[in-house]
Design a protein around this motif. Structure first.
Motif, PDB file in Angstrom:
ATOM      1  N   LEU A 227      33.899  43.894  36.449  1.00 16.89           N
ATOM      2  CA  LEU A 227      35.256  43.392  36.691  1.00 16.89           C
ATOM      3  C   LEU A 227      35.823  43.941  37.986  1.00 16.89           C
ATOM      4  O   LEU A 227      35.648  45.121  38.294  1.00 16.89           O
ATOM      5  N   TRP A 228      36.523  43.077  38.715  1.00 19.26           N
ATOM      6  CA  TRP A 228      37.174  43.445  39.968  1.00 19.26           C
ATOM      7  C   TRP A 228      38.664  43.168  39.886  1.00 19.26           C
ATOM      8  O   TRP A 228      39.096  42.251  39.174  1.00 19.26           O
ATOM      9  N   LEU A 229      39.432  43.934  40.619  1.00 18.61           N
ATOM     10  CA  LEU A 229      40.868  43.701  40.766  1.00 18.61           C
ATOM     11  C   LEU A 229      41.083  42.723  41.913  1.00 18.61           C
ATOM     12  O   LEU A 229      40.694  42.990  43.049  1.00 18.61           O
ATOM     13  N   ASP A 230      41.754  41.605  41.626  1.00 16.17           N
ATOM     14  CA  ASP A 230      41.879  40.533  42.623  1.00 16.17           C
ATOM     15  C   ASP A 230      43.224  40.518  43.348  1.00 16.17           C
ATOM     16  O   ASP A 230      43.407  39.705  44.249  1.00 16.17           O
ATOM     17  N   ASP A 231      44.154  41.335  42.960  1.00 17.07           N
ATOM     18  CA  ASP A 231      45.463  41.320  43.643  1.00 17.07           C
ATOM     19  C   ASP A 231      45.814  42.723  44.145  1.00 17.07           C
ATOM     20  O   ASP A 231      46.920  43.216  43.982  1.00 17.07           O
ATOM     21  N   TYR A 232      44.844  43.342  44.798  1.00 12.00           N
ATOM     22  CA  TYR A 232      45.031  44.692  45.321  1.00 12.00           C
ATOM     23  C   TYR A 232      45.973  44.696  46.533  1.00 12.00           C
ATOM     24  O   TYR A 232      45.904  43.812  47.390  1.00 12.00           O
TER      25      TYR A 232
END
Length: 371
Positions: free
Chosen positions: A23-28
């Motif tokens: 999982l990745w954070l998309d709104d960093y």
């Protein structure tokens, strides 16, 4: 990559981990640093990578003072607005790379990456794209940085040159199996060039994003105007069908003799990341996407609210892509009978993605110029 005790993790997270899904954070953006949320997400094992997008930075810059101190420190007359933007996002990327470095080290570079984009105006110029990308990578100065390059325009040519120079590349805005196959070939050629120059293949990294959100939206809009008998039942299926065919192509690429030669020299697979680029999703929409697209060694990029909602979710239904290429082709055939050929939509979807990126970058430039 996780430090959270297994007993405290949700069923959904355990299941995704078992399926090999990252999982990745998309709104960093910088606010995720200031409030400690990125550190918490990493420590809790919720994310193993982040994407820094100009749209997210612009939203925070226009509504908070998160970037005010650095803007005040930057020389006004001595640099262009674009250079000032690069300085801001490079600092964001350095901090994110540092936060993810323990994950990067612990997983041997499998996880722990940060994806950072360059000015969209460069898309038609491969040499300028390579030059700006290499300067930005040097400015960040971290081993776990990927430069985000769109598949359109001269993007693939630039991506190949960057990979040959051992700059990690995140190829974006892929909407078709054909484009994905070109991205795979670009990765292979980049690896081969790096090896020919005496570099280790293990030092070359890439991933590819398939934007299922915008693909579904475009196809569903066409289906809404179709009189085909099967139009209604085909709504919402184009993204999953394309993901299944792309994943099949991914599996085939790892079984070919060309890849076997590369992996013998230490090459690592080019990862697949599922996303909806530059389109903030509700947690429910984002998690519905996750549930429909699950397969070994792939990644999902999600906004923070969806990641936190995922931590409370009980579970999914396991792998949804492997062995499903037959059903995916039937969906594509049915769409074709309805007058919709997904591969033929790719060019328009790529152009729309480029326009969204340009609009976000222009907004960011205007905010920096306004001070």
């Amino acid at each position: 990559m996780t430090t959270r005790p297994r007993s405290k993790r949700s069923g959904a997270l355990d299941q995704l981990a078992a399926e090999g899904v990252g999982l990745w954070l998309d709104d960093y953006h910088r606010g995720r640093l200031a409030d400690g949320s990125l550190e918490r997400l990493v420590a809790d094992g919720l994310v193993g990578g982040v994407i820094s997008r100009p749209a997210a930075v612009a939203r925070v810059m226009s509504g908070t003072t998160a970037y005010r101190d650095q803007l005040n420190r930057l020389p006004d007359a001595a640099s262009s607005a674009e250079e000032r933007v690069y300085a801001l996002i490079a600092e964001d990327a350095r901090a994110a790379c540092a936060a993810l470095e323990p994950v990067f080290r612990a997983t041997g570079g499998m996880h722990g990456w940060v994806s950072l984009g360059i000015a969209p105006r460069l898309a038609a110029d491969a040499k300028a794209t390579v030059d700006h990308s290499r300067r930005l990578a040097k400015a960040v100065g971290r081993p776990n940085l990927l430069i985000r390059i769109p598949v359109s325009g001269q993007g693939l040519a630039a991506a190949g040159d960057l990979l040959a120079h051992r700059v990690g590349v995140h190829v974006t805005s892929v909407f078709s199996v054909q484009r994905y196959a070109q991205a795979v070939d670009t990765y292979f050629r980049g690896l081969e060039r790096a090896l020919a120059d005496g570099h280790a293949a293990s030092g070359v990294t890439s991933l590819v994003s398939l934007d299922t959100g915008h693909l579904n939206a475009r196809v569903d809009a066409l289906l809404d105007g179709s009189t085909a008998p099967c139009a209604a039942e085909l709504r919402g299926q184009a993204g999953v069908a394309t993901a299944r065919l792309v994943y099949r192509r991914y599996e085939e690429s790892l079984g070919c003799s060309r890849w076997r030669s590369l992996v013998a020299d230490g090459a690592r697979p080019q990862r697949l990341l599922w996303t909806s680029e530059n389109a903030p999703e509700s947690p429910r929409t984002a998690l519905d996407r996750v549930g429909r697209i699950i397969a070994w060694m792939t990644l999902h990029a999600l906004p923070q609210a969806a990641l936190e909602a995922l931590d409370r979710r009980e579970g999914f239904h396991g792998d949804t892509l492997s062995g499903e290429h037959g059903s995916a082709r039937r969906v594509m055939d049915a769409l074709g009978r309805a007058g919709i050929v997904v591969d033929s939509l790719a060019h328009d979807l790529e152009a729309a993605a480029a326009e969204r990126e340009r609009a976000a970058w222009d907004e960011l430039l205007a905010l920096v110029q306004a001070g």
